[in-house]
Design a protein around this motif. Structure first.
Motif, PDB file in Angstrom:
ATOM      1  N   ALA A  79      -2.797 -16.792  25.933  1.00 38.58           N
ATOM      2  CA  ALA A  79      -1.652 -17.141  25.158  1.00 38.58           C
ATOM      3  C   ALA A  79      -1.812 -18.645  24.926  1.00 38.58           C
ATOM      4  O   ALA A  79      -1.552 -19.025  23.594  1.00 38.58           O
ATOM      5  CB  ALA A  79      -0.666 -17.002  25.907  1.00 38.58           C
ATOM      6  N   ASP A  80      -2.387 -19.427  25.994  1.00 37.96           N
ATOM      7  CA  ASP A  80      -2.348 -21.000  25.818  1.00 37.96           C
ATOM      8  C   ASP A  80      -3.478 -21.136  24.616  1.00 37.96           C
ATOM      9  O   ASP A  80      -3.412 -22.110  23.924  1.00 37.96           O
ATOM     10  CB  ASP A  80      -2.832 -21.467  27.263  1.00 37.96           C
ATOM     11  CG  ASP A  80      -2.809 -23.117  26.994  1.00 37.96           C
ATOM     12  OD1 ASP A  80      -1.772 -23.804  26.656  1.00 37.96           O
ATOM     13  OD2 ASP A  80      -3.875 -23.429  27.445  1.00 37.96           O
ATOM     14  N   LYS A  81      -4.796 -20.618  24.770  1.00 39.02           N
ATOM     15  CA  LYS A  81      -5.707 -20.804  23.951  1.00 39.02           C
ATOM     16  C   LYS A  81      -5.324 -20.294  22.529  1.00 39.02           C
ATOM     17  O   LYS A  81      -5.543 -21.174  21.312  1.00 39.02           O
ATOM     18  CB  LYS A  81      -7.080 -20.074  24.363  1.00 39.02           C
ATOM     19  CG  LYS A  81      -7.870 -20.503  25.408  1.00 39.02           C
ATOM     20  CD  LYS A  81      -8.910 -19.931  25.825  1.00 39.02           C
ATOM     21  CE  LYS A  81      -9.680 -20.433  27.098  1.00 39.02           C
ATOM     22  NZ  LYS A  81     -10.102 -21.651  26.546  1.00 39.02           N
ATOM     23  N   LEU A  82      -4.379 -19.448  22.323  1.00 35.57           N
ATOM     24  CA  LEU A  82      -3.993 -18.872  20.864  1.00 35.57           C
ATOM     25  C   LEU A  82      -3.199 -20.024  20.563  1.00 35.57           C
ATOM     26  O   LEU A  82      -3.026 -20.551  19.255  1.00 35.57           O
ATOM     27  CB  LEU A  82      -3.521 -17.639  21.029  1.00 35.57           C
ATOM     28  CG  LEU A  82      -4.382 -16.616  21.074  1.00 35.57           C
ATOM     29  CD1 LEU A  82      -3.389 -15.084  21.118  1.00 35.57           C
ATOM     30  CD2 LEU A  82      -5.171 -16.333  19.777  1.00 35.57           C
ATOM     31  N   ARG A  83      -2.112 -20.758  21.359  1.00 39.24           N
ATOM     32  CA  ARG A  83      -1.075 -21.589  20.895  1.00 39.24           C
ATOM     33  C   ARG A  83      -1.787 -22.675  20.694  1.00 39.24           C
ATOM     34  O   ARG A  83      -1.434 -23.510  19.608  1.00 39.24           O
ATOM     35  CB  ARG A  83      -0.236 -21.881  22.156  1.00 39.24           C
ATOM     36  CG  ARG A  83       0.916 -22.991  21.779  1.00 39.24           C
ATOM     37  CD  ARG A  83       1.695 -23.033  22.972  1.00 39.24           C
ATOM     38  NE  ARG A  83       3.022 -23.807  22.860  1.00 39.24           N
ATOM     39  CZ  ARG A  83       2.919 -25.224  22.787  1.00 39.24           C
ATOM     40  NH1 ARG A  83       1.858 -25.844  23.373  1.00 39.24           N
ATOM     41  NH2 ARG A  83       4.124 -25.661  22.401  1.00 39.24           N
ATOM     42  N   LYS A  84      -2.952 -23.245  21.222  1.00 40.79           N
ATOM     43  CA  LYS A  84      -3.880 -24.215  20.702  1.00 40.79           C
ATOM     44  C   LYS A  84      -4.344 -24.470  19.689  1.00 40.79           C
ATOM     45  O   LYS A  84      -4.624 -25.226  18.653  1.00 40.79           O
ATOM     46  CB  LYS A  84      -4.836 -24.814  21.919  1.00 40.79           C
ATOM     47  CG  LYS A  84      -4.250 -25.196  23.064  1.00 40.79           C
ATOM     48  CD  LYS A  84      -5.432 -25.233  24.105  1.00 40.79           C
ATOM     49  CE  LYS A  84      -4.810 -25.943  25.625  1.00 40.79           C
ATOM     50  NZ  LYS A  84      -5.879 -26.149  26.596  1.00 40.79           N
ATOM     51  N   ILE A  85      -4.954 -22.937  18.942  1.00 41.59           N
ATOM     52  CA  ILE A  85      -5.361 -22.765  17.807  1.00 41.59           C
ATOM     53  C   ILE A  85      -4.048 -23.026  16.748  1.00 41.59           C
ATOM     54  O   ILE A  85      -4.505 -23.591  15.572  1.00 41.59           O
ATOM     55  CB  ILE A  85      -5.792 -21.488  17.352  1.00 41.59           C
ATOM     56  CG1 ILE A  85      -7.058 -21.134  18.318  1.00 41.59           C
ATOM     57  CG2 ILE A  85      -5.970 -20.965  16.039  1.00 41.59           C
ATOM     58  CD1 ILE A  85      -7.530 -19.702  18.294  1.00 41.59           C
ATOM     59  N   GLY A  86      -3.055 -22.596  17.022  1.00 36.56           N
ATOM     60  CA  GLY A  86      -1.831 -22.891  16.151  1.00 36.56           C
ATOM     61  C   GLY A  86      -1.601 -24.346  15.926  1.00 36.56           C
ATOM     62  O   GLY A  86      -1.310 -24.908  15.008  1.00 36.56           O
ATOM     63  N   LEU A  87      -1.443 -25.046  17.031  1.00 33.60           N
ATOM     64  CA  LEU A  87      -1.253 -26.519  17.069  1.00 33.60           C
ATOM     65  C   LEU A  87      -2.409 -27.247  16.287  1.00 33.60           C
ATOM     66  O   LEU A  87      -2.038 -28.164  15.793  1.00 33.60           O
ATOM     67  CB  LEU A  87      -1.226 -26.920  18.415  1.00 33.60           C
ATOM     68  CG  LEU A  87      -0.094 -26.779  19.437  1.00 33.60           C
ATOM     69  CD1 LEU A  87      -0.177 -27.177  20.955  1.00 33.60           C
ATOM     70  CD2 LEU A  87       1.187 -27.214  18.662  1.00 33.60           C
ATOM     71  N   LYS A  88      -3.697 -26.964  16.580  1.00 34.67           N
ATOM     72  CA  LYS A  88      -4.880 -27.521  15.639  1.00 34.67           C
ATOM     73  C   LYS A  88      -4.552 -27.296  14.270  1.00 34.67           C
ATOM     74  O   LYS A  88      -5.150 -27.964  13.532  1.00 34.67           O
ATOM     75  CB  LYS A  88      -6.055 -26.895  16.120  1.00 34.67           C
ATOM     76  CG  LYS A  88      -7.175 -27.664  15.619  1.00 34.67           C
ATOM     77  CD  LYS A  88      -8.565 -26.781  16.194  1.00 34.67           C
ATOM     78  CE  LYS A  88      -9.741 -27.734  15.786  1.00 34.67           C
ATOM     79  NZ  LYS A  88     -11.072 -27.312  16.346  1.00 34.67           N
TER      80      LYS A  88
END
Length: 223
Positions: A149-158
């Protein structure tokens, strides 16, 4: 070999109402897949409004291609890495075909990835999808669900999605249910049994090389 769909096996794992999972102390997690019974409570018109098809190309293109794919499917990742860019350059960007992307959810992680992709709206959807496929092995290799979930969230932020907006998207259990219901309806209607699968002007095809794809498209465009 393509991963088989199991439409009747969509699992609820601790989600109630619109709440996030909180089973991991280090992070709140997005919703799980809803059961088929829960998902089907959404009205068809509501599903269509909440979960529109993501489309590239001209509306009046001579040929329509629908891809069914999962963000957790390695065959789908390979298609987007080795075939899609050339297909886009030769057939979508030139106005020859209209390309429709429909998500398939084998698991909650594919659903979460799709929720992140959709959070950017239609304008950012395909760019975020590229990022998700490009880093598929990395985010799926996280130690636990919270890590994924955290890695996917970082993709969205990027991709430029504001933190609050991204959190709201990932908390939207009603949207998750509508996405699952929409997926089940489309996949059942088109008799999808694996990914990636393609519907080209109403005819179903399995995964293929660019050369085979181009041959089929050229034949249909010539008719």
């Amino acid at each position: 070999m393509s991963k088989k769909l199991k439409l009747a096996a969509l699992v609820v794992a601790g989600v109630a109402g619109g709440a996030w999972w909180a089973s991991q102390p280090e992070a709140n997690l997005p919703p799980s897949l809803s059961t088929a019974a829960e998902a089907q409570t959404a009205a068809a018109t509501s599903e269509a409004a909440l979960v529109p098809d993501m489309v590239l190309g001209q509306e009046d293109a001579a040929v329509t291609v629908i891809e069914y794919a999962s963000f957790t499917c390695p065959h789908c990742q390979n298609f987007h890495e080795t075939v899609f860019d050339q297909l886009k350059a030769d057939y979508i960007d030139t106005g020859k075909i209209r390309f429709v992307y429909r998500e398939v959810y084998f698991d909650k992680f594919g659903l979460w990835a799709a929720m992140v992709a959709r959070c950017g709206g239609a304008e950012k959807y395909f760019g975020i999808s590229d990022m998700i496929y490009d880093t598929q092995k990395e985010w799926l290799a996280a130690e636990n669900e919270a890590g994924i979930a955290d890695k996917l969230r970082k993709i969205g932020l990027k991709a430029g999605i504001a933190p609050d907006a991204l959190d709201a998207c990932l908390k939207d259990n009603d949207m998750a249910k509508a996405m699952v219901a929409n997926y089940q309806t489309n996949a059942t209607n088109d008799e999808i049994t694996g990914t990636p699968s393609f519907i080209i002007d109403g005819q179903k095809y399995s995964n293929m090389s660019y050369e085979d794809f181009a041959k089929i498209l050229d034949e249909k465009l010539a008719n």
